[in-house]
Design a protein around this motif. Structure first.
Motif, PDB file in Angstrom:
ATOM      1  N   ARG A 111       0.836  -1.216   0.000  1.00 37.60           N
ATOM      2  CA  ARG A 111       0.000   0.000   0.000  1.00 37.60           C
ATOM      3  C   ARG A 111       0.867   1.262   0.000  1.00 37.60           C
ATOM      4  O   ARG A 111       0.548   2.239  -0.668  1.00 37.60           O
ATOM      5  N   ALA A 112       1.975   1.228   0.744  1.00 37.38           N
ATOM      6  CA  ALA A 112       2.894   2.380   0.733  1.00 37.38           C
ATOM      7  C   ALA A 112       3.603   2.483  -0.619  1.00 37.38           C
ATOM      8  O   ALA A 112       3.865   3.586  -1.115  1.00 37.38           O
ATOM      9  N   LYS A 113       3.889   1.338  -1.234  1.00 36.07           N
ATOM     10  CA  LYS A 113       4.523   1.346  -2.562  1.00 36.07           C
ATOM     11  C   LYS A 113       3.635   2.040  -3.585  1.00 36.07           C
ATOM     12  O   LYS A 113       4.124   2.749  -4.464  1.00 36.07           O
ATOM     13  N   LEU A 114       2.324   1.845  -3.462  1.00 35.69           N
ATOM     14  CA  LEU A 114       1.393   2.514  -4.386  1.00 35.69           C
ATOM     15  C   LEU A 114       1.555   4.027  -4.300  1.00 35.69           C
ATOM     16  O   LEU A 114       1.622   4.729  -5.315  1.00 35.69           O
ATOM     17  N   ILE A 115       1.636   4.546  -3.073  1.00 35.92           N
ATOM     18  CA  ILE A 115       1.768   6.000  -2.874  1.00 35.92           C
ATOM     19  C   ILE A 115       3.118   6.477  -3.412  1.00 35.92           C
ATOM     20  O   ILE A 115       3.202   7.516  -4.077  1.00 35.92           O
ATOM     21  N   LYS A 116       4.156   5.704  -3.167  1.00 37.93           N
ATOM     22  CA  LYS A 116       5.491   6.089  -3.649  1.00 37.93           C
ATOM     23  C   LYS A 116       5.524   6.138  -5.176  1.00 37.93           C
ATOM     24  O   LYS A 116       6.128   7.034  -5.767  1.00 37.93           O
ATOM     25  N   LEU A 117       4.898   5.157  -5.813  1.00 41.38           N
ATOM     26  CA  LEU A 117       4.856   5.152  -7.289  1.00 41.38           C
ATOM     27  C   LEU A 117       4.129   6.389  -7.819  1.00 41.38           C
ATOM     28  O   LEU A 117       4.593   7.047  -8.760  1.00 41.38           O
ATOM     29  N   ALA A 118       2.982   6.698  -7.215  1.00 47.23           N
ATOM     30  CA  ALA A 118       2.186   7.851  -7.670  1.00 47.23           C
ATOM     31  C   ALA A 118       2.948   9.160  -7.428  1.00 47.23           C
ATOM     32  O   ALA A 118       2.918  10.077  -8.264  1.00 47.23           O
ATOM     33  N   ASP A 119       3.644   9.247  -6.307  1.00 46.21           N
ATOM     34  CA  ASP A 119       4.438  10.433  -5.973  1.00 46.21           C
ATOM     35  C   ASP A 119       5.541  10.643  -7.009  1.00 46.21           C
ATOM     36  O   ASP A 119       5.720  11.741  -7.553  1.00 46.21           O
ATOM     37  N   LYS A 120       6.279   9.565  -7.321  1.00 45.69           N
ATOM     38  CA  LYS A 120       7.356   9.683  -8.307  1.00 45.69           C
ATOM     39  C   LYS A 120       6.774  10.044  -9.671  1.00 45.69           C
ATOM     40  O   LYS A 120       7.339  10.867 -10.396  1.00 45.69           O
TER      41      LYS A 120
END
Ligand code: NDP
Ligand code: ZN
Length: 175
Positions: A111-120
Motif C-alpha cells: 500500500r505504501a509502494k502505491l503511494i510512492k509510485l504515484a508520488d514519483k
C-alpha cells in the motif's frame, strides 16, 4: 463519491501546506501535487480509502510542522502508519535520505509502494514539463536516474502506474 474522511484530509493538507509552493517556475500551490497523487492512484484503479487519504497526507509530516501523532489522532492508525512509511527521516543528510529511499523501497508494504509510485510519477511529470528554478539540466537528469532506481525497487505493485513511469524513463533512454 468522496468520503467525509477524504475531504477532511484534503482540507487539513490544504491548510497545512497553504504557505508552500512547488519548485516549478510557476510556483504552483503545493496542494496541487497532493491532488495529483491521489488522482493518479484513482486512475490506476485504487479504491483503498486508507491509501487515498494517506496519499493526500503523504508530505504533511515531512514538509510541515504536523507530527505523526497528530495524523494518528485525526485520521487513525491505518492512515498514520502509511504516512510514516512514506516519510523521510529529516534528521539525516539529504544524500543519505536519497540512498535510503532506494534501499527501503523494496521493504515497504504494497500500500505504501502505491503511494510512492504515484508520488514519483507526478514529480517526473512535472520535471518532464519544466526544470525547477535554480536547477541545472544535469540535476534534472540525475533526478530521473535516481527516481528510476527507486521505482525499480517498487515494481510488481501496479501495472498502470509502472507502465506510465516506464514510458517516461524510455523517453529519456533510461532502461
Ligand atoms: P530535492 O530533493 O531538493 O527536490 C526534489 C523534490 O522536490 C521532489 O522529490 C519533490 O518531492 C519536490 N518537488 C517540488 N516541486 C517539484 C517539481 N516541480 N518537480 C519535481 N519535484 C518537485 O532535489 P534533488 O532530488 O536534486 O535532491 C537533492 C540532492 O541533490 C542532494 O543529495 C544534493 O546533494 C544534490 N544536489 C545536486 C545538485 C546537482 O546539480 N546535481 C545540486 C544541488 C544538490 P515531494 O514530492 O516529496 O514534494
Ligand atoms: Zn510528494
Amino acid at each position: 463519491m468522496a468520503s467525509v474522511d477524504f475531504m477532511k484530509a484534503l482540507q487539513f493538507a490544504a491548510y497545512k501546506h497553504s504557505k508552500q509552493r512547488r519548485k516549478d517556475p510557476d510556483s504552483t500551490p503545493y496542494v496541487n501535487h497532493l491532488i495529483n497523487v491521489a488522482t493518479i492512484l484513482a486512475e490506476a484503479g485504487i479504491k483503498d480509502e486508507g491509501v487515498l487519504i494517506a496519499a493526500i497526507l503523504h508530505d504533511v509530516v515531512e514538509d510541515t510542522d504536523t507530527t505523526i501523532q497528530e495524523v494518528e489522532q485525526l485520521f487513525g492508525t491505518d492512515v498514520s502508519s502509511l504516512v510514516l512509511e512514506v516519510t523521510d527521516d529529516k534528521s539525516l543528510e539529504k544524500s543519505e535520505r536519497k540512498r535510503l529511499q532506494i534501499v527501503n523501497a523494496r521493504n515497504t508494504t504494497k500500500r505504501a509502494k502505491l503511494i510512492k509510485l504515484a508520488d514519483k510519477l507526478d514529480n517526473l511529470r512535472d520535471l518532464r514539463k519544466t526544470t525547477p528554478c535554480g536547477w541545472t539540466e544535469e540535476r534534472r537528469d540525475q533526478y530521473f536516474e535516481w527516481a528510476k532506481l527507486v521505482v525499480d525497487n517498487l515494481r510488481g505493485t501496479n501495472a498502470i502506474m509502472e507502465e506510465k513511469l516506464d514510458q517516461i524513463f524510455a523517453e529519456r533512454s533510461l532502461v
